[in-house]
Design a protein around this motif. Sequence first.
Motif, short mmCIF file in Angstrom:
data_model
loop_
_atom_site.label_atom_id
_atom_site.label_comp_id
_atom_site.label_asym_id
_atom_site.label_seq_id
_atom_site.Cartn_x
_atom_site.Cartn_y
_atom_site.Cartn_z
N TYR A 69 0.82 -1.20 0.00
CA TYR A 69 0.00 0.00 0.00
C TYR A 69 0.86 1.26 0.00
O TYR A 69 1.85 1.35 0.73
CB TYR A 69 -0.90 0.04 1.24
CG TYR A 69 -1.88 -1.09 1.34
CD1 TYR A 69 -1.53 -2.28 1.97
CD2 TYR A 69 -3.16 -0.97 0.81
CE1 TYR A 69 -2.43 -3.33 2.07
CE2 TYR A 69 -4.07 -2.01 0.91
CZ TYR A 69 -3.70 -3.19 1.54
OH TYR A 69 -4.60 -4.23 1.64
N ALA A 124 0.79 5.37 0.80
CA ALA A 124 0.01 6.27 1.65
C ALA A 124 0.65 7.65 1.72
O ALA A 124 1.88 7.77 1.77
CB ALA A 124 -0.14 5.70 3.05
N TRP A 146 -4.92 6.35 1.96
CA TRP A 146 -4.45 5.02 1.58
C TRP A 146 -4.79 4.74 0.12
O TRP A 146 -5.85 5.16 -0.37
CB TRP A 146 -5.14 3.94 2.40
CG TRP A 146 -4.72 3.80 3.82
CD1 TRP A 146 -5.44 4.15 4.92
CD2 TRP A 146 -3.50 3.21 4.32
NE1 TRP A 146 -4.76 3.84 6.07
CE2 TRP A 146 -3.56 3.25 5.73
CE3 TRP A 146 -2.38 2.65 3.71
CZ2 TRP A 146 -2.53 2.76 6.54
CZ3 TRP A 146 -1.36 2.18 4.52
CH2 TRP A 146 -1.44 2.23 5.90
#
Length: 125
Positions: free
Chosen positions: A95, A97, A115
């Motif tokens: 991920y 972010a 996110w």
Amino acid sequence: QGQVVESGGGLVQAGGSLRLSCTASGFPFEDYAMGWFRQAPGKEREGVSCITHSGGTTHTADSVKGRFTISRDNDKKTLYLQMNSLKPEDTATYYCAQLRWGYCPGFMLNFVGYWGQGTKVTVSS
């Protein structure tokens, strides 16, 4: 509303390489530190690497240090994670972010603003 979108995941053999990308929109990308996180099945999400708003300083988890490199292109509003010498234990959803600060905090999870949806990386042995 800010948004970050990851790409570049896939299936790779152990020892191989992948480069993840994350394209940002809806916020002044150059003002914020950015981070990469990962979450393996059955495990908690963990911070992998962080880069300050200017790109001048990076921090990388010990588990990937020397193999993963974070970088950014503020003109393109894009964050990268170059992953080399991949291991099966690197298998996870990765991920991107935005961090709600210009610098890398000690505990990134507390500073996440936006996110991405995640991109899956699978490393076969």
